[in-house]
Design a protein around this motif. Structure first.
Motif, mmCIF file in Angstrom:
data_model
loop_
_atom_site.group_PDB
_atom_site.id
_atom_site.type_symbol
_atom_site.label_atom_id
_atom_site.label_comp_id
_atom_site.label_asym_id
_atom_site.label_seq_id
_atom_site.Cartn_x
_atom_site.Cartn_y
_atom_site.Cartn_z
ATOM 1 N N UNK A 90 0.865 -1.229 0.087
ATOM 2 C CA UNK A 90 -0.017 -0.137 0.045
ATOM 3 C C UNK A 90 0.913 1.249 0.019
ATOM 4 N N UNK A 91 2.100 1.318 0.435
ATOM 5 C CA UNK A 91 3.055 2.466 0.535
ATOM 6 C C UNK A 91 3.353 2.792 -1.085
ATOM 7 N N UNK A 92 3.939 1.871 -1.759
ATOM 8 C CA UNK A 92 4.266 2.430 -3.023
ATOM 9 C C UNK A 92 2.907 2.836 -3.779
ATOM 10 N N UNK A 93 1.887 1.501 -3.633
ATOM 11 C CA UNK A 93 0.874 1.957 -4.763
ATOM 12 C C UNK A 93 -0.057 3.166 -4.226
ATOM 13 N N UNK A 147 6.205 15.660 -1.634
ATOM 14 C CA UNK A 147 5.791 15.257 -0.304
ATOM 15 C C UNK A 147 4.395 15.129 -0.007
ATOM 16 N N UNK A 148 3.532 16.152 -0.238
ATOM 17 C CA UNK A 148 1.867 16.134 -0.141
ATOM 18 C C UNK A 148 1.387 14.823 -0.610
ATOM 19 N N UNK A 149 1.814 14.627 -1.946
ATOM 20 C CA UNK A 149 1.424 13.290 -2.526
ATOM 21 C C UNK A 149 1.869 11.989 -1.726
ATOM 22 N N UNK A 150 2.804 11.797 -1.287
ATOM 23 C CA UNK A 150 3.398 10.825 -0.507
ATOM 24 C C UNK A 150 2.605 10.717 0.707
ATOM 25 N N UNK A 151 2.436 11.922 1.600
ATOM 26 C CA UNK A 151 1.637 11.748 2.538
ATOM 27 C C UNK A 151 -0.077 11.248 2.207
ATOM 28 N N UNK A 152 -0.629 12.067 1.385
ATOM 29 C CA UNK A 152 -1.788 11.521 1.109
ATOM 30 C C UNK A 152 -1.984 9.998 0.640
ATOM 31 N N UNK A 153 -1.135 9.658 0.291
ATOM 32 C CA UNK A 153 -0.967 8.101 -0.070
ATOM 33 C C UNK A 153 -0.943 7.359 1.284
ATOM 34 N N UNK A 154 0.055 7.717 2.234
ATOM 35 C CA UNK A 154 0.038 7.327 3.463
ATOM 36 C C UNK A 154 -1.242 7.420 4.268
ATOM 37 N N UNK A 158 -2.790 4.009 3.001
ATOM 38 C CA UNK A 158 -2.336 3.066 3.948
ATOM 39 C C UNK A 158 -3.131 3.137 5.203
ATOM 40 N N UNK A 159 -3.753 4.328 5.584
ATOM 41 C CA UNK A 159 -4.720 4.430 6.454
ATOM 42 C C UNK A 159 -4.015 5.031 7.865
ATOM 43 N N UNK A 160 -2.740 5.597 7.684
ATOM 44 C CA UNK A 160 -2.097 6.238 8.928
ATOM 45 C C UNK A 160 -1.962 7.616 8.812
ATOM 46 N N UNK A 161 -2.560 8.456 9.633
ATOM 47 C CA UNK A 161 -2.856 9.767 9.863
ATOM 48 C C UNK A 161 -1.445 10.524 9.909
ATOM 49 N N UNK A 162 -0.174 10.320 9.494
ATOM 50 C CA UNK A 162 0.921 10.949 9.601
ATOM 51 C C UNK A 162 0.860 12.206 9.229
ATOM 52 N N UNK A 163 1.821 13.159 9.482
ATOM 53 C CA UNK A 163 2.113 14.436 9.367
ATOM 54 C C UNK A 163 2.961 14.489 8.254
#
Ligand code: GLA
Length: 381
Positions: A90-93, A147-154, A158-163
């Protein structure tokens, strides 16, 4: 040909189009404030995750990892759905999904950032993928957008509400520097962090207690901080002074107050720490680092017995400052030590862990390294 390219050919029967790498990180200070518009001060480590990718003419995305016995996981592009597929894919996809990449792709991952150690192996993977597709599809997206796109993916896939800290530093870091990031607008300042001439070393102590942030403790604390913002009727914890916050204590329940108190004080600690670093006051800097640990342990309650023991032992044997880093509940701590004490501190932490019947810790002494990069496939390797 780089080794990952040879593996890629073995697995997919074609050359990769792009190879990109992105690092993990250590955060000096500014913990759990990167979803609150706060300031953070991480640096990138030299361990990277590398991805090799190529377009394929099918309707599927194929992902494999050298750390997963190179088994290929296949996902139909029409079936890309947040929270679907094997968890590690889920991280790369998620990044491809966030960037709306409309092509079949083959991906091979070589993750060299220690997993679950609080060094952000997930952001390293996301940012390696984001950098690779930015190049492959000539998207020309600036680093904050990636960076924002990678955060959005996560956050969503992925379902992890990281900053936004880990992705930003993985993409924007500069060798020899820590990155002062304002997570409100992603503006940055590179802060030199070269401690060897001052006879200092930054130890990372991996407690080997593996945390999984998707578990809920992280999200629950983030929700408390958001509740504080809404109960106080303010736009952000960034916009309230410590004095006003304390004066309004009675408007918040005890848990919400304690967690938000961490946020308000931690943002100020980052700014104070930067000033001390700029004037090479490492003693003062160390004190702030230790104060951050106490707040993470007592107010934000994300520490763990292993982290606390690593920190107290380091301080007892001369560290200038020490604290847990990253999401918490396990993972790593840092200790700023004089180079001549480093070996003693390592030995004492190892023996205190053994006496407490904890798993043996691992130690690293990472140096601030550069952010994500593309491997030039035209030069011989
Ligand atoms: C994790 C998250 C980051 C940040 C830290 C805590 O690493 O991914 O966004 O919130 O925890 O500072």
């Amino acid at each position: 040909m780089p080794p990952i390219a040879a593996k890629f050919v073995e697995l997919y029967g074609a050359q990769p189009d792009v190879i990109a790498s992105a690092p993990g990180r250590v955060n000096l200070i500014g913990e759990h404030v990167d979803f609150l518009d706060g300031f953070v001060l991480p640096f990138a480590i030299s361990d990277v995750t590398t991805v090799a990718i190529a377009k394929n003419s099918s309707n599927s995305i194929r992902v494999a990892s050298l750390q997963k016995a190179s088994e290929i996981s296949v996902v139909e592009r029409s079936k890309l759905e947040p929270l679907s597929g094997e968890p590690w894919t889920r991280y790369p996809i998620g990044v491809l999904w966030a960037l709306e990449i409309d092509s079949g792709l083959d991906i091979l991952i070589d993750g060299q950032v220690p997993l679950g150690a609080g060094l952000s192996s997930s952001a390293a993977l996301e940012c390696a993928v984001a950098t690779a597709v930015n190049e492959l599809f000539k998207l020309n997206l600036p680093l904050p957008t990636l960076a924002r796109a990678a955060q959005k993916g996560e956050n969503i896939y992925v379902g992890m509400p990281c900053g936004i800290m880990d992705q930003s530093v993985s993409l924007m870091a500069k060798q020899g520097h820590a990155l002062l990031l304002d997570t409100r607008d992603l503006s940055t300042e590179q802060i030199p962090f070269d401690i060897a001439p001052h006879h200092l070393e930054l130890l990372v102590i991996d407690t080997q207690v593996h945390h999984a942030l998707v578990d809920g403790g992280y999200a629950e604390r983030r929700a408390s901080c958001e509740k504080a913002v809404s109960d106080l009727g303010i736009t952000s914890l960034r916009d309230i002074s410590l004095t006003d916050f304390v004066l309004r204590k009675s408007e918040l329940d005890a848990t919400t107050y304690a967690r938000a108190f961490h946020g308000v004080t931690e943002m100020q600690r980052v700014l104070d720490a930067v000033e001390l670093l700029k004037s090479a006051d490492f003693r003062g800097f160390g004190k702030i680092v230790s104060a951050a640990h106490i707040s993470l342990r007592d107010n934000y309650t994300v520490s763990a017995p292993e982290l606390d023991l690593a920190v107290t032992t380091a301080l007892e044997f001369g560290a200038l400052g020490a604290r847990m880093i990253g999401g918490g509940f396990g993972g790593s701590a840092i200790a700023l030590v004089s180079a001549q004490d480093a070996e003693l501190v390592r030995l004492q932490i190892t023996s205190s862990f053994s006496a407490a019947k904890f798993r043996a810790p691992r130690f690293f002494s990472p140096l601030p390294s550069s952010g994500a990069r593309i491997t030039d496939l035209t030069t011989p390797h």
